[in-house]
Design a protein around this motif. Structure first.
Motif, mmCIF file in Angstrom:
data_model
loop_
_atom_site.group_PDB
_atom_site.id
_atom_site.type_symbol
_atom_site.label_atom_id
_atom_site.label_comp_id
_atom_site.label_asym_id
_atom_site.label_seq_id
_atom_site.Cartn_x
_atom_site.Cartn_y
_atom_site.Cartn_z
ATOM 1 N N SER A 53 6.052 6.843 -47.061
ATOM 2 C CA SER A 53 6.681 5.472 -46.923
ATOM 3 C C SER A 53 5.680 4.430 -47.577
ATOM 4 O O SER A 53 4.489 4.959 -47.758
ATOM 5 N N ALA A 54 6.217 3.274 -48.087
ATOM 6 C CA ALA A 54 5.203 2.477 -48.885
ATOM 7 C C ALA A 54 4.340 1.702 -48.037
ATOM 8 O O ALA A 54 4.563 1.263 -46.826
ATOM 9 N N GLN A 55 3.051 1.677 -48.570
ATOM 10 C CA GLN A 55 2.119 0.835 -47.849
ATOM 11 C C GLN A 55 2.235 -0.531 -47.658
ATOM 12 O O GLN A 55 2.881 -1.185 -48.838
ATOM 13 N N PRO A 56 2.103 -1.256 -46.647
ATOM 14 C CA PRO A 56 2.421 -2.961 -46.589
ATOM 15 C C PRO A 56 1.573 -3.532 -47.692
ATOM 16 O O PRO A 56 0.547 -3.183 -48.107
ATOM 17 N N SER A 57 1.965 -4.629 -48.216
ATOM 18 C CA SER A 57 1.250 -5.406 -49.168
ATOM 19 C C SER A 57 0.233 -5.963 -48.557
ATOM 20 O O SER A 57 0.190 -6.080 -47.471
ATOM 21 N N LEU A 58 -0.738 -6.585 -49.266
ATOM 22 C CA LEU A 58 -1.832 -7.361 -48.812
ATOM 23 C C LEU A 58 -1.308 -8.647 -48.320
ATOM 24 O O LEU A 58 -1.828 -9.082 -46.949
ATOM 25 N N ARG A 59 -0.167 -9.227 -48.770
ATOM 26 C CA ARG A 59 0.343 -10.424 -48.084
ATOM 27 C C ARG A 59 0.847 -10.283 -46.800
ATOM 28 O O ARG A 59 0.757 -11.045 -45.977
ATOM 29 N N ALA A 60 1.501 -8.872 -46.538
ATOM 30 C CA ALA A 60 2.260 -8.594 -45.339
ATOM 31 C C ALA A 60 1.013 -8.541 -44.501
ATOM 32 O O ALA A 60 1.020 -8.672 -43.144
ATOM 33 N N LYS A 61 -0.384 -7.756 -44.704
ATOM 34 C CA LYS A 61 -1.358 -7.316 -43.623
ATOM 35 C C LYS A 61 -1.961 -8.560 -43.385
ATOM 36 O O LYS A 61 -2.313 -8.968 -42.117
ATOM 37 N N LEU A 62 -2.058 -9.791 -44.077
ATOM 38 C CA LEU A 62 -2.615 -10.996 -43.890
ATOM 39 C C LEU A 62 -1.620 -11.771 -42.837
ATOM 40 O O LEU A 62 -2.113 -12.366 -42.154
ATOM 41 N N ALA A 63 -0.619 -11.801 -43.268
ATOM 42 C CA ALA A 63 0.435 -12.312 -42.252
ATOM 43 C C ALA A 63 0.289 -11.665 -41.118
ATOM 44 O O ALA A 63 0.376 -12.486 -39.820
ATOM 45 N N ALA A 64 0.390 -10.622 -40.808
ATOM 46 C CA ALA A 64 0.221 -9.933 -39.467
ATOM 47 C C ALA A 64 -0.946 -10.231 -38.829
ATOM 48 O O ALA A 64 -1.012 -10.422 -37.745
ATOM 49 N N GLU A 65 -2.120 -10.203 -39.660
ATOM 50 C CA GLU A 65 -3.407 -10.682 -39.046
ATOM 51 C C GLU A 65 -3.563 -12.127 -38.460
ATOM 52 O O GLU A 65 -4.019 -12.383 -37.409
ATOM 53 N N PHE A 66 -2.649 -12.872 -39.299
ATOM 54 C CA PHE A 66 -2.682 -14.296 -38.826
ATOM 55 C C PHE A 66 -1.908 -14.424 -37.551
ATOM 56 O O PHE A 66 -2.441 -15.199 -36.573
ATOM 57 N N VAL A 67 -0.601 -13.838 -37.481
ATOM 58 C CA VAL A 67 0.260 -13.902 -36.148
ATOM 59 C C VAL A 67 -0.421 -13.450 -35.159
ATOM 60 O O VAL A 67 -0.519 -14.159 -34.090
ATOM 61 N N GLY A 68 -1.206 -12.304 -35.330
ATOM 62 C CA GLY A 68 -1.846 -11.559 -34.078
ATOM 63 C C GLY A 68 -2.799 -12.291 -33.502
ATOM 64 O O GLY A 68 -3.207 -12.765 -32.270
ATOM 65 N N THR A 69 -3.905 -12.970 -34.712
ATOM 66 C CA THR A 69 -4.959 -13.508 -34.131
ATOM 67 C C THR A 69 -4.401 -15.153 -33.501
ATOM 68 O O THR A 69 -5.189 -15.355 -32.653
ATOM 69 N N PHE A 70 -3.290 -15.809 -34.188
ATOM 70 C CA PHE A 70 -2.750 -16.950 -33.535
ATOM 71 C C PHE A 70 -2.433 -16.891 -32.101
ATOM 72 O O PHE A 70 -2.796 -17.669 -31.170
ATOM 73 N N LEU A 71 -1.805 -15.739 -31.910
ATOM 74 C CA LEU A 71 -1.272 -15.527 -30.525
ATOM 75 C C LEU A 71 -2.301 -15.314 -29.624
ATOM 76 O O LEU A 71 -2.172 -15.622 -28.519
ATOM 77 N N LEU A 72 -3.375 -14.535 -29.805
ATOM 78 C CA LEU A 72 -4.464 -14.153 -28.919
ATOM 79 C C LEU A 72 -5.284 -15.567 -28.564
ATOM 80 O O LEU A 72 -5.472 -15.658 -27.354
ATOM 81 N N ILE A 73 -5.491 -16.509 -29.607
ATOM 82 C CA ILE A 73 -6.161 -17.571 -29.444
ATOM 83 C C ILE A 73 -5.391 -18.587 -28.511
ATOM 84 O O ILE A 73 -5.850 -19.479 -27.760
ATOM 85 N N PHE A 74 -4.256 -18.841 -28.648
ATOM 86 C CA PHE A 74 -3.454 -19.549 -28.232
ATOM 87 C C PHE A 74 -3.205 -19.329 -26.807
ATOM 88 O O PHE A 74 -3.075 -20.180 -25.837
ATOM 89 N N THR A 75 -3.270 -18.063 -26.497
ATOM 90 C CA THR A 75 -3.097 -17.435 -24.964
ATOM 91 C C THR A 75 -4.484 -17.814 -24.407
ATOM 92 O O THR A 75 -4.321 -17.964 -23.231
ATOM 93 N N VAL A 76 -5.630 -17.759 -25.139
ATOM 94 C CA VAL A 76 -6.656 -17.855 -24.312
ATOM 95 C C VAL A 76 -6.781 -19.257 -23.967
ATOM 96 O O VAL A 76 -7.220 -19.728 -22.959
ATOM 97 N N GLY A 77 -6.174 -20.140 -24.884
ATOM 98 C CA GLY A 77 -6.260 -21.776 -24.685
ATOM 99 C C GLY A 77 -5.532 -22.293 -23.537
ATOM 100 O O GLY A 77 -5.926 -22.795 -22.527
ATOM 101 N N CYS A 78 -4.382 -21.447 -23.622
ATOM 102 C CA CYS A 78 -3.215 -22.027 -22.474
ATOM 103 C C CYS A 78 -3.817 -21.249 -21.089
ATOM 104 O O CYS A 78 -3.601 -21.963 -20.123
ATOM 105 N N ASN A 79 -4.279 -20.302 -21.182
ATOM 106 C CA ASN A 79 -4.652 -19.778 -19.851
ATOM 107 C C ASN A 79 -5.919 -20.569 -19.406
ATOM 108 O O ASN A 79 -5.862 -20.868 -18.006
ATOM 109 N N VAL A 80 -6.996 -20.844 -20.038
ATOM 110 C CA VAL A 80 -7.913 -21.875 -19.684
ATOM 111 C C VAL A 80 -7.291 -23.330 -19.124
ATOM 112 O O VAL A 80 -7.721 -23.915 -18.177
#
Length: 208
Positions: A2-29
């Motif tokens: 299988s083809a490796q994900p592009s750097l753009r796809a990797k950065l998009a995944a990192e953005f989404v995952g980090t955003f969800l994590l920190i948004f959840t932190v704030g909503c809980n607090v």
């Protein structure tokens, strides 16, 4: 193969995952979820790792990205420094935007600082210890050479449980960030009240 994900796809995944994590932190607090907040934050991290880890590796944390860069330099599995730099920039940006989002949602923010009765050193040591544990677990369950053959499916659960452990033990002292993107996002969102603690937190987290 299988083809490796592009750097753009990797950065998009990192953005989404980090955003969800920190948004959840704030909503809980801000939502006052003191009892189950740690479980909620650990759960969203675990889900994001399983959902997006196949694309970017599921770092969602500059400290994790940096330690993977160090590991690669030492001859192990990890990330090249160019990728580490790109990941860190995207993670920090996601943290700031996520903090701005929960602040707009609730109409308020919260400050990053040691809890009452604790010093910067005590908070820093807590951040160092649990960031160390987090990175240590990531390296052993997701980045060790044995995982090339073993291909375990528990890595996300193990990483998530580090957050559960840290949130309930170190959280009452430092707030339980263990992530420079979390520290920066919280500090920027509350800059009107106070700003600067993220430098102390990030220093101890990267040291860990």
């Amino acid at each position: 193969m299988s083809a490796q994900p592009s750097l753009r796809a990797k950065l998009a995944a990192e953005f989404v995952g980090t955003f969800l994590l920190i948004f959840t932190v704030g909503c809980n607090v801000l939502g006052g979820s003191a009892t189950w907040g740690g479980v909620s934050i650990a759960s969203v991290l675990m889900v994001a790792i399983y959902a997006l880890g196949g694309i970017s590796g599921g770092n969602f944390n500059p400290a994790v990205s940096v330690v993977l860069g160090v590991t690669k330099t030492m001859g192990g599995l990890g990330l090249d420094w160019q990728t580490v730099g790109a990941y860190v920039v995207v993670q920090m940006l996601a943290g700031v935007l996520a903090a701005a989002s929960y602040s707009m949602l609730f109409g308020k923010s919260f400050n990053l600082e040691p809890a009452d009765g604790f010093s910067w050193l005590g908070a820093g040591v807590c951040e160092l210890c649990y960031t160390f544990v987090l990175c240590f677990v990531v390296l052993n369950v997701a980045a060790a050479r044995k995982n090339l053959q073993e291909k375990n499916q528990y890595y996300g659960l193990a990483i998530g449980f580090v957050i559960v452990a840290g949130a309930y033990s170190a959280g009452p002292v430092s707030g339980g960030c263990f992530n420079p993107a979390v520290a920066l996002g919280i500090d920027v969102s509350s800059a009107g009240v106070d700003f600067g603690w993220c430098a102390v937190y990030v220093a101890f987290q990267l040291l860990g």
